[in-house]
Enzyme design. Sequence first.
Site, short mmCIF file in Angstrom:
data_model
loop_
_atom_site.label_atom_id
_atom_site.label_comp_id
_atom_site.label_asym_id
_atom_site.label_seq_id
_atom_site.Cartn_x
_atom_site.Cartn_y
_atom_site.Cartn_z
N HIS A 137 50.76 15.57 44.30
CA HIS A 137 51.78 16.48 44.85
C HIS A 137 51.16 17.47 45.82
O HIS A 137 51.87 18.16 46.54
CB HIS A 137 52.59 17.16 43.74
CG HIS A 137 51.85 18.21 42.96
ND1 HIS A 137 52.06 18.42 41.62
CD2 HIS A 137 50.92 19.12 43.30
CE1 HIS A 137 51.31 19.40 41.20
NE2 HIS A 137 50.61 19.86 42.20
N HIS A 138 49.83 17.55 45.83
CA HIS A 138 49.13 18.35 46.86
C HIS A 138 49.03 17.58 48.18
O HIS A 138 48.53 18.13 49.16
CB HIS A 138 47.72 18.70 46.38
CG HIS A 138 47.70 19.59 45.18
ND1 HIS A 138 47.72 20.96 45.26
CD2 HIS A 138 47.64 19.30 43.85
CE1 HIS A 138 47.69 21.49 44.05
NE2 HIS A 138 47.64 20.50 43.17
N HIS A 184 35.83 33.50 48.78
CA HIS A 184 36.76 34.18 47.87
C HIS A 184 37.42 33.16 46.93
O HIS A 184 37.43 33.35 45.70
CB HIS A 184 37.84 34.92 48.66
CG HIS A 184 39.02 35.31 47.84
ND1 HIS A 184 39.00 36.36 46.94
CD2 HIS A 184 40.29 34.78 47.75
CE1 HIS A 184 40.17 36.46 46.34
NE2 HIS A 184 40.98 35.52 46.81
N TYR A 242 45.00 23.75 35.05
CA TYR A 242 45.33 23.93 33.64
C TYR A 242 44.10 24.23 32.80
O TYR A 242 44.24 24.80 31.71
CB TYR A 242 46.09 22.69 33.14
CG TYR A 242 47.44 22.63 33.80
CD1 TYR A 242 48.48 23.44 33.36
CD2 TYR A 242 47.66 21.82 34.90
CE1 TYR A 242 49.71 23.44 34.00
CE2 TYR A 242 48.89 21.80 35.54
CZ TYR A 242 49.91 22.61 35.09
OH TYR A 242 51.11 22.61 35.73
N SER A 301 27.06 23.43 34.15
CA SER A 301 27.29 24.51 33.20
C SER A 301 28.56 24.28 32.38
O SER A 301 28.54 24.36 31.14
CB SER A 301 27.39 25.84 33.96
OG SER A 301 27.90 26.86 33.13
N SER A 302 29.65 23.97 33.06
CA SER A 302 30.92 23.78 32.35
C SER A 302 30.90 22.57 31.44
O SER A 302 31.47 22.58 30.35
CB SER A 302 32.07 23.66 33.36
OG SER A 302 32.25 24.87 34.07
N HIS A 321 43.90 19.51 40.21
CA HIS A 321 45.12 19.92 39.53
C HIS A 321 44.90 20.09 38.03
O HIS A 321 45.35 21.10 37.47
CB HIS A 321 46.29 18.99 39.80
CG HIS A 321 47.57 19.65 39.41
ND1 HIS A 321 48.21 20.57 40.21
CD2 HIS A 321 48.31 19.59 38.28
CE1 HIS A 321 49.28 21.04 39.59
NE2 HIS A 321 49.36 20.46 38.41
N ASP A 328 27.52 30.43 14.38
CA ASP A 328 27.11 30.35 15.79
C ASP A 328 27.77 29.11 16.37
O ASP A 328 28.51 28.40 15.69
CB ASP A 328 25.58 30.27 15.92
CG ASP A 328 25.08 30.81 17.24
OD1 ASP A 328 25.75 30.62 18.27
OD2 ASP A 328 24.00 31.44 17.27
N ARG A 335 48.94 29.39 56.34
CA ARG A 335 47.81 29.95 55.61
C ARG A 335 46.54 29.76 56.45
O ARG A 335 46.50 28.95 57.38
CB ARG A 335 47.66 29.26 54.25
CG ARG A 335 47.31 27.78 54.35
CD ARG A 335 47.57 27.03 53.06
NE ARG A 335 46.78 27.53 51.95
CZ ARG A 335 46.67 26.90 50.77
NH1 ARG A 335 47.33 25.76 50.57
NH2 ARG A 335 45.95 27.40 49.80
N THR A 381 55.49 23.49 29.14
CA THR A 381 55.29 24.88 29.54
C THR A 381 56.46 25.74 29.11
O THR A 381 56.29 26.85 28.59
CB THR A 381 55.10 24.98 31.06
OG1 THR A 381 54.01 24.14 31.47
CG2 THR A 381 54.81 26.41 31.48
N SER A 435 49.14 33.58 23.08
CA SER A 435 49.63 33.14 21.77
C SER A 435 48.96 33.89 20.63
O SER A 435 49.50 33.90 19.51
CB SER A 435 49.39 31.63 21.61
OG SER A 435 50.08 30.90 22.59
N TRP A 465 38.02 26.54 50.15
CA TRP A 465 37.47 26.25 48.81
C TRP A 465 37.69 24.80 48.40
O TRP A 465 37.06 24.31 47.47
CB TRP A 465 38.04 27.21 47.77
CG TRP A 465 39.44 26.94 47.32
CD1 TRP A 465 40.58 27.34 47.92
CD2 TRP A 465 39.83 26.22 46.15
NE1 TRP A 465 41.68 26.91 47.21
CE2 TRP A 465 41.25 26.22 46.11
CE3 TRP A 465 39.13 25.57 45.13
CZ2 TRP A 465 41.98 25.61 45.10
CZ3 TRP A 465 39.86 24.95 44.11
CH2 TRP A 465 41.26 24.97 44.10
N LYS A 516 56.32 26.69 25.45
CA LYS A 516 55.48 27.86 25.17
C LYS A 516 56.20 29.16 25.50
O LYS A 516 56.20 30.11 24.69
CB LYS A 516 54.18 27.77 25.99
CG LYS A 516 53.19 26.73 25.49
CD LYS A 516 51.91 26.81 26.29
CE LYS A 516 50.88 25.79 25.81
NZ LYS A 516 50.36 26.11 24.47
N GLU A 544 42.24 21.09 36.86
CA GLU A 544 41.47 22.34 36.85
C GLU A 544 42.40 23.56 36.78
O GLU A 544 42.06 24.58 36.17
CB GLU A 544 40.60 22.41 38.11
CG GLU A 544 39.84 23.72 38.30
CD GLU A 544 38.64 23.87 37.39
OE1 GLU A 544 37.93 24.88 37.52
OE2 GLU A 544 38.40 22.98 36.55
#
Length: 550
Positions: free
Chosen positions: A307-308, A79, A262, A174-175, A258, A108, A455, A333, A273, A144, A336, A260
């Site tokens: 921080h993780h 998941h 963002y 791919s990315s 991290h 294109d 968790r 942030t 926006s 994950w 925005k 990722e």
Amino acid sequence: MAARAEAQPQPYRADWKRGGVASWLTTVDHKRIGILYVVTSLFFFFLGGLLSLFMRAQLATPNEHFVTRDRYNELFTVHGTTMVFLVVVPILAGFGNYIVPLMIGARDMAFPRLNAFSYWMFLLGGIVLYSSFFAQDGPAKSGWTAYPPLSENPYSGGSGQDLWILSLHLLAVSSLAGAINFIATIHNMRAAGMSWTRMPLFVWSIEVYAWLLIVILPVIGAGLLMLLLDRQVGTHFFLPSQGGNALLYQHIFWFFGHPEVYVLIIPAMGIISEVIPVFARKPIFGYKAVAFSSVGIAFISMLVWAHHMFTVGLGWGLQSFFMIATMLVAVPTGVKILNWLATTWRGNLIFDTPMLFALGFIAIFTLGGLTGIYLAAFPVDWQVHDTYFVVAHFHYVMFGGSVFAIFAALHYWWPKMFGRMLDEDLGKATFWLMFIGFNVTFFPQHLLGLMGMPRRVYTYDHGGLWETYNLISTIGAGVMAIGVLIFFINAFRSRKGARAGNDPWLGDTLEWFAPSPPPPENFTDPLPYVSSPRPLRDLRMRLKERNGYL
């Protein structure tokens, strides 16, 4: 209701059946590739949502036996991987593929064949991940994040974990290909007059998204290769019992992981926006501040990964640095959020479905950001680390943020992509069911975390408020699922929906200058010279002046 522009000429009728299935399998048209990305991501969203419902069914009541312990571990692993790598990242790439060339006035993408290659690598990565359900030992069970030693052979010895690694390698390729293509396109194919300070804010967000991917994807690729070598060749990069270091993997993963976050949220901010000014009938407040704050967020996001890891034994100096750096993310942030709110101030607000999802994004993402400030303080993190408080925070930021913005984009750009309007009543039902269901699902999980529920546990004992909050959370997930189902019904019914016209929302950017849906060459009329970030609004004003309305 927004003006529907009924007086406009009938839009170009794209023949989507022209060429049959073979034309879709061999296409290099950025619009078709964008649709393939979006539709495929929505399919994986459906699968990932089913997995989450299975987990919530297991946790609805104490000592439940809906799934076994190992099956639950497989469910939350696949998941999480699905939602991050097969839904949010690729669907944002899909919108980028379809919309960015139109927004900048290009015919294109810069490299059409590389664009097609990127999509097929994404699809192959998803197939590989879900094929692991047919492995003898089942799919990966290590979460994950795949932390060693859980992801190493002594604990995950079957092929499911190897297929997970292979899947992520394919998705990284791919990315990376897509990111290179976006940068080449944006830098070299903008319309006449479209300087950097006249680009649409969604294009700015895709630019930052692409650069972040280029920086961080080689890092996770190296980490996954090291993990695969540990498992298949007998190296010991991450096995402490063999002289390796499990924390090395965590540093590698979160240096990728991290930023990722963002990668997932900055394009979502770009969507917001674009939507808010159109439905507020005002220009975005502080265009340059909103654009450059994306760059600031991306830069700071690469300084905060540990921080993780506040509970692994880092020194006080390191913990203080990462705490302060994490709190600094709140500055761009906040810029925005305040600018979006300022845009709505005294605007002629139109509460159509895209605007509802945009406002829902602001509300939920702001709450998720506030809990992130709590988690950035390492003494607080020590108390709630690996509890449901973190699960709730993550979903408020990722689902309440990215997914609500994605649904805003789906309702906003659907008329451009398919030439048909989505039903507005069904759209509003989708929003309210998702908004209410989301908060009913995840707000109680903050309380569960503060009460100490870890968790990744598959069951719990009778007694206390855990039972009540888990049941409420499961009911909320069901309500949210009904909202998503209504969207799919709405999308299916739109095949016979009202014709959209070229510019149903009275948009500001160049994609609304093209027919709906656009022909293969995108634009049938010469593009107007871009003299501001709102070229279509400028064009309408010039036409009014010419016709004597001003």
